[in-house]
Design a protein around this motif. Structure first.
Motif, PDB file in Angstrom:
ATOM      1  N   MET A 237     -13.979  63.668  37.754  1.00  0.00           N
ATOM      2  CA  MET A 237     -13.509  65.028  37.934  1.00  0.00           C
ATOM      3  C   MET A 237     -12.142  65.162  37.267  1.00  0.00           C
ATOM      4  O   MET A 237     -11.277  64.313  37.412  1.00  0.00           O
ATOM      5  N   THR A 238     -11.926  66.231  36.553  1.00  0.00           N
ATOM      6  CA  THR A 238     -10.681  66.471  35.845  1.00  0.00           C
ATOM      7  C   THR A 238      -9.646  67.066  36.790  1.00  0.00           C
ATOM      8  O   THR A 238      -9.943  67.952  37.571  1.00  0.00           O
ATOM      9  N   ASP A 239      -8.421  66.549  36.676  1.00  0.00           N
ATOM     10  CA  ASP A 239      -7.334  67.095  37.491  1.00  0.00           C
ATOM     11  C   ASP A 239      -6.917  68.454  36.951  1.00  0.00           C
ATOM     12  O   ASP A 239      -6.852  68.659  35.740  1.00  0.00           O
ATOM     13  N   ASN A 240      -6.622  69.367  37.844  1.00  0.00           N
ATOM     14  CA  ASN A 240      -6.118  70.680  37.474  1.00  0.00           C
ATOM     15  C   ASN A 240      -4.612  70.554  37.299  1.00  0.00           C
ATOM     16  O   ASN A 240      -3.885  70.299  38.250  1.00  0.00           O
ATOM     17  N   THR A 241      -4.123  70.721  36.066  1.00  0.00           N
ATOM     18  CA  THR A 241      -2.694  70.564  35.811  1.00  0.00           C
ATOM     19  C   THR A 241      -1.928  71.870  35.965  1.00  0.00           C
ATOM     20  O   THR A 241      -0.704  71.869  35.925  1.00  0.00           O
ATOM     21  N   ARG A 242      -2.636  72.987  36.122  1.00  0.00           N
ATOM     22  CA  ARG A 242      -1.958  74.274  36.332  1.00  0.00           C
ATOM     23  C   ARG A 242      -1.476  74.338  37.772  1.00  0.00           C
ATOM     24  O   ARG A 242      -2.200  73.964  38.686  1.00  0.00           O
ATOM     25  N   GLN A 243      -0.232  74.792  37.935  1.00  0.00           N
ATOM     26  CA  GLN A 243       0.311  74.869  39.281  1.00  0.00           C
ATOM     27  C   GLN A 243       1.051  76.183  39.480  1.00  0.00           C
ATOM     28  O   GLN A 243       1.740  76.659  38.592  1.00  0.00           O
ATOM     29  N   THR A 244       0.904  76.725  40.664  1.00  0.00           N
ATOM     30  CA  THR A 244       1.589  77.954  41.051  1.00  0.00           C
ATOM     31  C   THR A 244       2.949  77.589  41.635  1.00  0.00           C
ATOM     32  O   THR A 244       3.064  76.630  42.388  1.00  0.00           O
ATOM     33  N   SER A 245       3.967  78.362  41.289  1.00  0.00           N
ATOM     34  CA  SER A 245       5.313  78.098  41.823  1.00  0.00           C
ATOM     35  C   SER A 245       5.325  78.327  43.336  1.00  0.00           C
ATOM     36  O   SER A 245       4.464  79.012  43.897  1.00  0.00           O
ATOM     37  N   ASP A 246       6.332  77.757  43.984  1.00  0.00           N
ATOM     38  CA  ASP A 246       6.473  77.945  45.432  1.00  0.00           C
ATOM     39  C   ASP A 246       6.628  79.422  45.777  1.00  0.00           C
ATOM     40  O   ASP A 246       6.077  79.894  46.771  1.00  0.00           O
ATOM     41  N   GLU A 247       7.378  80.149  44.954  1.00  0.00           N
ATOM     42  CA  GLU A 247       7.605  81.572  45.222  1.00  0.00           C
ATOM     43  C   GLU A 247       6.302  82.360  45.119  1.00  0.00           C
ATOM     44  O   GLU A 247       6.013  83.227  45.947  1.00  0.00           O
ATOM     45  N   ALA A 248       5.503  82.061  44.085  1.00  0.00           N
ATOM     46  CA  ALA A 248       4.234  82.761  43.906  1.00  0.00           C
ATOM     47  C   ALA A 248       3.257  82.392  45.021  1.00  0.00           C
ATOM     48  O   ALA A 248       2.503  83.240  45.503  1.00  0.00           O
ATOM     49  N   ALA A 249       3.275  81.146  45.440  1.00  0.00           N
ATOM     50  CA  ALA A 249       2.388  80.719  46.522  1.00  0.00           C
ATOM     51  C   ALA A 249       2.754  81.428  47.822  1.00  0.00           C
ATOM     52  O   ALA A 249       1.867  81.827  48.591  1.00  0.00           O
ATOM     53  N   THR A 250       4.032  81.595  48.069  1.00  0.00           N
ATOM     54  CA  THR A 250       4.481  82.308  49.269  1.00  0.00           C
ATOM     55  C   THR A 250       4.039  83.762  49.219  1.00  0.00           C
ATOM     56  O   THR A 250       3.546  84.312  50.215  1.00  0.00           O
ATOM     57  N   ALA A 251       4.185  84.385  48.048  1.00  0.00           N
ATOM     58  CA  ALA A 251       3.765  85.778  47.896  1.00  0.00           C
ATOM     59  C   ALA A 251       2.256  85.898  48.096  1.00  0.00           C
ATOM     60  O   ALA A 251       1.782  86.837  48.751  1.00  0.00           O
ATOM     61  N   ALA A 252       1.500  84.954  47.561  1.00  0.00           N
ATOM     62  CA  ALA A 252       0.049  84.975  47.716  1.00  0.00           C
ATOM     63  C   ALA A 252      -0.343  84.813  49.182  1.00  0.00           C
ATOM     64  O   ALA A 252      -1.253  85.491  49.670  1.00  0.00           O
ATOM     65  N   SER A 253       0.353  83.954  49.883  1.00  0.00           N
ATOM     66  CA  SER A 253       0.091  83.767  51.307  1.00  0.00           C
ATOM     67  C   SER A 253       0.344  85.055  52.080  1.00  0.00           C
ATOM     68  O   SER A 253      -0.437  85.430  52.964  1.00  0.00           O
TER      69      SER A 253
END
Length: 48
Positions: free
Chosen positions: A1-17
């Motif tokens: 399985m290929t690792d997903n190297t794209r990552q969401t910033s902490d700020e964007a993750a908080t907004a998404a939550s």
């Protein structure tokens, strides 16, 4: 399985939550927020 190297910033993750917790958010907003969170490393990934 290929690792997903794209990552969401902490700020964007908080907004998404916040969107996912918002009872007035549209389905489109929740879908986009879920997509952003799926690109956020899990806590267990930080330990490796």
């Amino acid at each position: 399985m290929t690792d997903n190297t794209r990552q969401t910033s902490d700020e964007a993750a908080t907004a998404a939550s916040d969107v996912l917790r918002d009872p007035n958010a549209t389905q489109e907003e929740k879908t986009a927020a879920g997509s952003a969170l799926s690109q956020t490393p899990s806590k267990s990934d930080d330990d490796e």
